[in-house]
Design an enzyme around this catalytic site. Structure first.
Site, PDB file in Angstrom:
ATOM      1  N   HIS A  65       0.833  -1.208   0.000  1.00 43.77           N
ATOM      2  CA  HIS A  65       0.000   0.000   0.000  1.00 43.77           C
ATOM      3  C   HIS A  65       0.865   1.255   0.000  1.00 43.77           C
ATOM      4  O   HIS A  65       2.020   1.242   0.423  1.00 43.77           O
ATOM      5  CB  HIS A  65      -0.934  -0.013   1.196  1.00 43.77           C
ATOM      6  CG  HIS A  65      -2.068  -0.983   1.048  1.00 43.77           C
ATOM      7  ND1 HIS A  65      -3.110  -1.059   1.946  1.00 43.77           N
ATOM      8  CD2 HIS A  65      -2.343  -1.912   0.092  1.00 43.77           C
ATOM      9  CE1 HIS A  65      -3.966  -1.983   1.564  1.00 43.77           C
ATOM     10  NE2 HIS A  65      -3.514  -2.519   0.438  1.00 43.77           N
ATOM     11  N   GLU A  67       0.824   3.883   1.846  1.00 44.44           N
ATOM     12  CA  GLU A  67       1.280   4.339   3.160  1.00 44.44           C
ATOM     13  C   GLU A  67       2.581   3.633   3.567  1.00 44.44           C
ATOM     14  O   GLU A  67       3.532   4.267   4.038  1.00 44.44           O
ATOM     15  CB  GLU A  67       0.210   4.066   4.227  1.00 44.44           C
ATOM     16  CG  GLU A  67      -1.118   4.753   3.959  1.00 44.44           C
ATOM     17  CD  GLU A  67      -2.113   3.915   3.164  1.00 44.44           C
ATOM     18  OE1 GLU A  67      -3.315   4.095   3.384  1.00 44.44           O
ATOM     19  OE2 GLU A  67      -1.696   3.087   2.332  1.00 44.44           O
ATOM     20  N   CYS A  91      -5.919   1.288   5.782  1.00 44.02           N
ATOM     21  CA  CYS A  91      -6.493   0.039   6.295  1.00 44.02           C
ATOM     22  C   CYS A  91      -5.837  -0.295   7.638  1.00 44.02           C
ATOM     23  O   CYS A  91      -4.911   0.386   8.078  1.00 44.02           O
ATOM     24  CB  CYS A  91      -6.263  -1.096   5.288  1.00 44.02           C
ATOM     25  SG  CYS A  91      -4.531  -1.607   5.163  1.00 44.02           S
ATOM     26  N   CYS A  94      -1.967  -0.969   7.363  1.00 46.08           N
ATOM     27  CA  CYS A  94      -1.198   0.271   7.230  1.00 46.08           C
ATOM     28  C   CYS A  94      -1.225   1.066   8.535  1.00 46.08           C
ATOM     29  O   CYS A  94      -0.225   1.682   8.908  1.00 46.08           O
ATOM     30  CB  CYS A  94      -1.742   1.115   6.081  1.00 46.08           C
ATOM     31  SG  CYS A  94      -1.409   0.399   4.463  1.00 46.08           S
TER      32      CYS A  94
END
Length: 194
Positions: A65, A67, A91, A94
């Site tokens: 992801h 992040e 999420c 993350c």
């Protein structure tokens, strides 16, 4: 936020392109990231789908992801007390990395997965650890990047017109500024004095 949105354009994900930008307390960019496959895992060899009946043919097992990539890409020793701008609310996975890295503020564009358990869990962890999160309110709907502006003729002049109002609302002053492309500061300042 514009930097995060621009970083998202690099993602090969056909469904959701997400970017993240981390800034320090002086508002300097210390990292950017976008969702993509790990280094060495070809975008062509790994799946980008999310609806396959074969779990190993779903992207969620492979994609990093935005992040996490932003935290890993940092250009400083740590991101403690930094702010992360991100396109989509993080999420739960993350959120764990964000908390562990010391990031203190999350500014997000969309919370379209607010009803999902992974987002509810992320918010629960952020609340428990004091990570502040808030929705971004854009000042501009669009920002246009003109890649041709660098090729303008060197002798071309750009005229910018701006208006300044005085205390008297009936007086309106028009100011014209001439900016000469590639002129030195001294010749520019001499021009302004004349």
């Amino acid at each position: 936020m514009a930097t995060a949105v621009l970083a998202a354009k690099r993602s090969k994900d056909p469904c959701t392109k997400v970017g993240a930008c981390i800034v320090n307390d002086e508002r300097r960019i210390v990292s950017v990231g976008y969702n993509g496959m790990p280094i060495g895992c070809s975008d062509k060899d790994f799946p980008w789908t999310k609806g396959s009946s074969n779990p190993l043919e779903n992207k969620k097992f492979y994609v990093c992801h935005a992040e996490v990539n932003a935290i890993l890409n940092k250009n400083c020793s740590d991101v403690k007390n930094c702010t992360m701008y991100v396109g989509l609310f993080p999420c739960n996975e993350c959120a764990k990395v964000i908390i562990q890295s010391g990031i203190k503020t999350i500014i997000y564009m969309s919370d379209k997965h607010a009803h999902k358990n992974k987002t509810i869990a992320a918010k629960k962890m952020f609340d428990a650890t004091g990570v502040i999160y808030r929705k971004y309110t854009p000042k501009n709907e669009k920002i246009i990047i003109d890649f041709t502006s660098i090729d303008k003729n060197e002798v071309e002049q750009t005229h910018e017109k701006s208006s300044v109002s005085t205390k008297n609302p009936n007086i309106h002053i028009q100011i014209f500024c001439c900016i000469y492309v590639n002129s030195s500061f001294s010749s520019f300042s001499r021009h302004l004095r004349n």
